[in-house]
Design an enzyme around this catalytic site. Structure first.
Site, PDB file in Angstrom:
ATOM      1  CG  ASP A   1     122.071  -3.357 -29.690  1.00 56.10           C
ATOM      2  OD1 ASP A   1     123.076  -2.809 -29.185  1.00 56.10           O
ATOM      3  OD2 ASP A   1     120.993  -2.770 -29.856  1.00 56.10           O
TER       4      ASP A   1
ATOM      5  CG  ASP B   1     119.869   1.718 -24.251  1.00 54.78           C
ATOM      6  OD1 ASP B   1     119.079   1.484 -23.330  1.00 54.78           O
ATOM      7  OD2 ASP B   1     120.532   2.772 -24.334  1.00 54.78           O
TER       8      ASP B   1
ATOM      9  CG  ASP C   1     124.733  -2.431 -25.909  1.00 50.36           C
ATOM     10  OD1 ASP C   1     125.139  -1.269 -25.841  1.00 50.36           O
ATOM     11  OD2 ASP C   1     123.606  -2.743 -26.357  1.00 50.36           O
TER      12      ASP C   1
END
Ligand code: PGA
Ligand code: MG
Length: 222
Positions: A173, A14, A12
């Site tokens: 996240d 961001d 991922d």
């Protein structure tokens, strides 16, 4: 190295590889103030990130009573135009990101980005930070079309295919990431330092790490 059990590691963007919330938050605030809403504190932008740009602005506007669809579309367009010019003003890799990516590459592991950001922005940010050459593929939230972004498993499968196939692990996240990883049936690692919507230890990941230098040992112990 032959003993490493993954051929591909997908990330991922961001909140996992990149600390992007200042530029994302500034773009949201640009749209909010244009629409007559109050700007949000930049640090609280972390609560808005995970589902892509539209969900981010929708959450911010709904928190202040919402607005009608036509107005939302205008503000959304303005936010994207602003972000397109400012996506790398205050964005940087999390500590240890570049070394960790280089170590994986040195072991012959192929690297992918699977993000809900628009692919164009993801590529632009990676290029601005001079990180783009490390990745064999970049899949954005818009790459596969409607309904096929995380938490759907499709972008992880697509990354595996575009990276030439093999054993893949996914690192993210937010719950969008862990749900996508679970749905794709691939080992999934959650990070605690990103922009999580649920407690990282309660997302159902196979392992949880507090910093990127912990990633390779965590992958080795899966
Ligand atoms: O921009 C977002 O909201 C999410 O992007 P990410 O999937 O890279 O976390
Ligand atoms: Mg994220």
């Amino acid at each position: 190295m032959a003993d490493f059990q993954f051929d591909i590691v997908a990330f991922d963007l961001d909140g996992t590889l990149l600390e992007t919330h200042r530029d994302l938050g500034t773009a949201v605030n640009h749209a909010l103030t244009l629409g007559g809403f109050l700007a949000v504190p930049i640090e609280s932008a972390t609560d808005l990130i995970g589902g892509g740009a539209k969900i981010m602005l929708r959450r911010a506007i709904d928190d202040q009573g919402g607005c009608e669809d036509g107005r939302f579309r205008e503000l959304y367009k303005a936010m994207l135009a602003y972000y397109g010019k400012h996506f790398a003003d205050h964005t940087q890799p999390f500590p240890g990101a570049v070394d960790m990516l280089d170590t994986l590459r040195g072991r012959g592991v192929r690297l992918a980005v699977v993000t809900n950001k628009f692919e164009e922005f993801a590529r632009g940010v990676l290029k601005a930070l001079d990180m783009h050459d490390r990745f064999d593929c970049v899949i954005g939230g818009d790459t596969l079309g409607k309904g096929r972004a995380k938490p759907a498993p499709d972008p992880i499968w697509e990354a595996r295919e575009r990276c030439g196939g093999g054993r893949i692990a996914f690192v993210g996240d937010s719950s969008y990431d862990v749900r996508a990883g679970r749905a794709a049936g691939v080992p999934t690692i959650a990070v605690t330092f990103g922009y999580h919507d649920l407690h990282p230890h309660e997302m159902g990941a196979d392992a949880v790490i507090d910093s990127l230098p912990e990633l390779i040992p965590a992958l080795e112990s899966l």
